[in-house]
Design an enzyme around this catalytic site. Structure first.
Site, PDB file in Angstrom:
ATOM      1  N   ARG A   1       2.117 -17.893  31.109  1.00  0.00           N
ATOM      2  CA  ARG A   1       1.436 -16.840  30.374  1.00  0.00           C
ATOM      3  C   ARG A   1      -0.038 -16.702  30.780  1.00  0.00           C
ATOM      4  O   ARG A   1      -0.531 -15.589  30.981  1.00  0.00           O
ATOM      5  CB  ARG A   1       1.527 -17.198  28.882  1.00  0.00           C
ATOM      6  CG  ARG A   1       1.188 -16.087  27.930  1.00  0.00           C
ATOM      7  CD  ARG A   1       1.125 -16.638  26.504  1.00  0.00           C
ATOM      8  NE  ARG A   1       2.269 -17.442  26.130  1.00  0.00           N
ATOM      9  CZ  ARG A   1       3.376 -16.971  25.549  1.00  0.00           C
ATOM     10  NH1 ARG A   1       3.482 -15.699  25.268  1.00  0.00           N
ATOM     11  NH2 ARG A   1       4.374 -17.779  25.246  1.00  0.00           N
TER      12      ARG A   1
ATOM     13  N   ARG B   1       9.304  -8.801  22.690  1.00  0.00           N
ATOM     14  CA  ARG B   1       8.536  -9.889  22.090  1.00  0.00           C
ATOM     15  C   ARG B   1       8.273  -9.716  20.596  1.00  0.00           C
ATOM     16  O   ARG B   1       8.204 -10.690  19.866  1.00  0.00           O
ATOM     17  CB  ARG B   1       7.228 -10.140  22.865  1.00  0.00           C
ATOM     18  CG  ARG B   1       7.489 -10.558  24.314  1.00  0.00           C
ATOM     19  CD  ARG B   1       6.287 -11.186  24.998  1.00  0.00           C
ATOM     20  NE  ARG B   1       5.947 -12.463  24.418  1.00  0.00           N
ATOM     21  CZ  ARG B   1       4.955 -12.679  23.574  1.00  0.00           C
ATOM     22  NH1 ARG B   1       4.161 -11.678  23.248  1.00  0.00           N
ATOM     23  NH2 ARG B   1       4.734 -13.860  23.075  1.00  0.00           N
TER      24      ARG B   1
ATOM     25  N   CYS C   1      18.960   2.115  19.885  1.00  0.00           N
ATOM     26  CA  CYS C   1      19.646   2.433  18.643  1.00  0.00           C
ATOM     27  C   CYS C   1      19.714   1.236  17.722  1.00  0.00           C
ATOM     28  O   CYS C   1      20.802   0.715  17.440  1.00  0.00           O
ATOM     29  CB  CYS C   1      21.031   2.948  18.960  1.00  0.00           C
ATOM     30  SG  CYS C   1      20.929   4.522  19.784  1.00  0.00           S
TER      31      CYS C   1
HETATM   32  N1  LLP Z   1       6.708 -25.304  31.606  1.00  0.00           N
HETATM   33  C1  LLP Z   1       7.825 -25.371  30.874  1.00  0.00           C
HETATM   34  C2  LLP Z   1       8.705 -26.519  31.023  1.00  0.00           C
HETATM   35  C3  LLP Z   1       8.146 -24.337  29.987  1.00  0.00           C
HETATM   36  O1  LLP Z   1       9.245 -24.411  29.257  1.00  0.00           O
HETATM   37  C4  LLP Z   1       7.286 -23.223  29.884  1.00  0.00           C
HETATM   38  C5  LLP Z   1       7.610 -22.110  28.987  1.00  0.00           C
HETATM   39  C6  LLP Z   1       6.139 -23.190  30.681  1.00  0.00           C
HETATM   40  C7  LLP Z   1       5.876 -24.260  31.522  1.00  0.00           C
HETATM   41  C8  LLP Z   1       5.168 -22.049  30.652  1.00  0.00           C
HETATM   42  O2  LLP Z   1       4.582 -21.903  29.413  1.00  0.00           O
HETATM   43  P1  LLP Z   1       3.396 -20.848  29.208  1.00  0.00           P
HETATM   44  O3  LLP Z   1       2.213 -21.346  29.980  1.00  0.00           O
HETATM   45  O4  LLP Z   1       3.867 -19.554  29.736  1.00  0.00           O
HETATM   46  O5  LLP Z   1       3.176 -20.838  27.749  1.00  0.00           O
HETATM   47  N2  LLP Z   1       9.448 -16.025  26.012  1.00  0.00           N
HETATM   48  C9  LLP Z   1       8.408 -16.645  25.214  1.00  0.00           C
HETATM   49  C10 LLP Z   1       7.802 -17.824  25.911  1.00  0.00           C
HETATM   50  C11 LLP Z   1       8.810 -18.876  26.307  1.00  0.00           C
HETATM   51  C12 LLP Z   1       8.175 -20.031  27.032  1.00  0.00           C
HETATM   52  C13 LLP Z   1       9.209 -20.956  27.572  1.00  0.00           C
HETATM   53  N3  LLP Z   1       8.691 -22.038  28.344  1.00  0.00           N
HETATM   54  C14 LLP Z   1       7.352 -15.598  24.871  1.00  0.00           C
HETATM   55  O6  LLP Z   1       7.512 -14.429  25.212  1.00  0.00           O
HETATM   56  O7  LLP Z   1       6.349 -15.912  24.209  1.00  0.00           O
END
Ligand code: LLP
Length: 432
Positions: free
Chosen positions: A293, A330, A361
């Site tokens: 992110r 989201r 829908c």
């Molecule tokens: N490493 C691992 C093992 C992870 O499971 C994740 C995210 C990351 C790194 C990266 O995390 P970040 O820096 O992006 O927070 N779909 C959800 C977020 C799911 C995150 C899953 N794992 C959303 O839209 O907020």
């Protein structure tokens, strides 16, 4: 403004990465994902520069490509010196097609299939992040069959509650990911890995959660992991060469969200890493993180065209756009609040309180409840939804047979198509 790449030009129109969003919408159509490549590179550098200053040789930043995966992005992060976190055969295949050097890839996931394990080994994926006992056996067996020694990390749940939304809190003891320190299973898995000649245990991994702002969550993660590592050294004589702390730094979706300074946060994490190592007499391990992110979220902006404005007198107002939960699930999934801007009318007062909704829908198809838009909002107006670079395209679907939008990369005043718009023919391509 939410991010420095968002501004308003002399005609009262929203610009993104210095380009007029109205002109981009005219050229590429809507819905449209814009990605500011220069911002992605800046975000990468915030990490790489801090890493080279704060962490020992061998430390590396990995882009968690689940946040946004398509061919070109693997090239961009590779050019910035990052490795990648991949979680499926599909991501591995895409990275390979992009010419990414997969020895810098870390293969994650709580259920890697036999086919995926073989594909990863065929492609020379550098490191597997092993999630549990069954997988350890499967990886070791395949490596032995090939006569190789596969480098691995073990995924550990440190038992930390990151205080984020439940679906992304992954470091707790009862998580489906990894093995817990608390139950003794992490120690058992370490012992098992050390006994297998076809795997080389490089170190340990944890990921406490995502969209995390908590004061000391990452610092506590480092301390808990190092205590565990010291215990493994004492009990098993194993000194880990690497600690991977996962991803999770929070980003701003709304003006009210805090701004996390990556450099400062990493300074604090590095201080805890060095202090704890000194206290335990443990050699400072190579340090890895996997931001997803924080690399791409604020580099993204989605453009939509308004189709209808419905005023339910005495109740509420709806503004419907030409996309929805198919390109940004989201809010539907997490209640995440993205900022909506009237891209063509930035200087008008925003007196229309409305729910911005999609065209699917079902009533859950909401992009943003209680948004404030100009009273004059009407069919044909352009809306922008901010901070959509992470987990939008990568979680998009074809629900209702809605084609997915294209991705246009913006850099140095140029706009380049990186993923083309899906067509109705694309939608029936698998139908027999
Ligand atoms: N490493 C691992 C093992 C992870 O499971 C994740 C995210 C990351 C790194 C990266 O995390 P970040 O820096 O992006 O927070 N779909 C959800 C977020 C799911 C995150 C899953 N794992 C959303 O839209 O907020």
């Amino acid at each position: 403004m939410l991010c420095a790449n968002i501004a308003v030009n002399g005609e009262g129109r929203l610009t993104f990465a210095g380009q007029d969003t109205t002109l981009l919408a005219q050229k590429f159509g809507t819905p449209l994902y814009l990605l500011d490549e220069d911002r992605i590179r800046e975000n990468c550098r915030a990490y790489t520069q801090a890493f080279s200053r704060l962490f020992p040789a061998g430390s590396k930043v990995l882009y968690a490509s689940k946040a946004n995966a398509f061919r070109r992005i693997y090239g961009i992060v590779q050019e910035e010196g990052l490795g990648v976190d991949v979680v499926s055969g599909g991501e591995i295949y895409t990275a390979k097609a992009a010419g990414f050097d997969l020895k810098n890839a870390y293969f994650h996931g709580n259920n890697k299939t036999d086919d995926e394990i073989c594909l990863a080994m065929d492609c020379g994926v550098g490191t597997f992040v092993v999630d549990g006992e069954d997988e350890l056996s499967a990886v070791a067996a395949e490596a032995a069959r090939r006569g190789i020694r596969q480098k691995i990390l073990l995924r550990i749940t440190p038992g930390i509650d990151p205080h984020t939304y439940e679906a992304v809190a992954t470091g707790k003891v009862d998580s489906k990911f990894g093995v817990a320190i608390e139950t003794g299973q992490a120690a058992e898995l370490t012992k098992a890995a050390l006994a297998l000649p076809s795997v080389e245990l490089y170190g340990f991994h944890c990921h406490v959660g995502s969209q995390v702002f908590g004061e000391d969550v990452f610092e506590r993660g480092v301390a808990v992991m190092l205590e565990f590592m010291a215990e493994m050294r004492e009990k098993l004589g194993f000194t880990a060469a690497a600690l991977d702390l996962g991803g999770g730094f929070g980003v701003r979706y709304d003006e009210g969200d805090p701004l996390l300074d990556v450099g400062r946060k990493l300074e604090s994490v590095s201080a805890v890493l060095h202090e704890t190592c000194a206290r335990l007499g443990y050699p400072v391990p190579a340090f890895l993180m996997e931001p997803g992110r924080a690399i791409v979220a604020d580099a993204g902006l989605t453009l939509y065209t308004v189709g209808s404005v419905e005023r339910i007198t005495g109740y509420k107002n709806y503004v419907s756009v030409d996309g929805g939960m198919t390109d940004n699930p989201r809010y539907a999934l997490y209640g995440a609040l993205h900022t909506v801007l009237p891209a063509g009318k930035m200087n008008e007062a925003r007196l229309l309180r409305c729910d911005v909704v999609g065209k699917c829908c079902e009533s859950g198809d909401v992009i943003r409840p209680a948004a404030d838009l100009p009273e004059s909002t009407s069919r044909g107006d352009l809306l922008a939804v901010c901070t959509t670079g992470a987990y939008n395209y990568s979680m998009a679907s074809n629900y209702n047979r809605v084609p997915r939008p294209p991705i246009v990369l913006l850099s140095g005043g140029r706009a380049t198509l990186a993923v083309r718009r899906e067509t109705p023919e694309d939608l029936i391509q698998f139908d027999q």
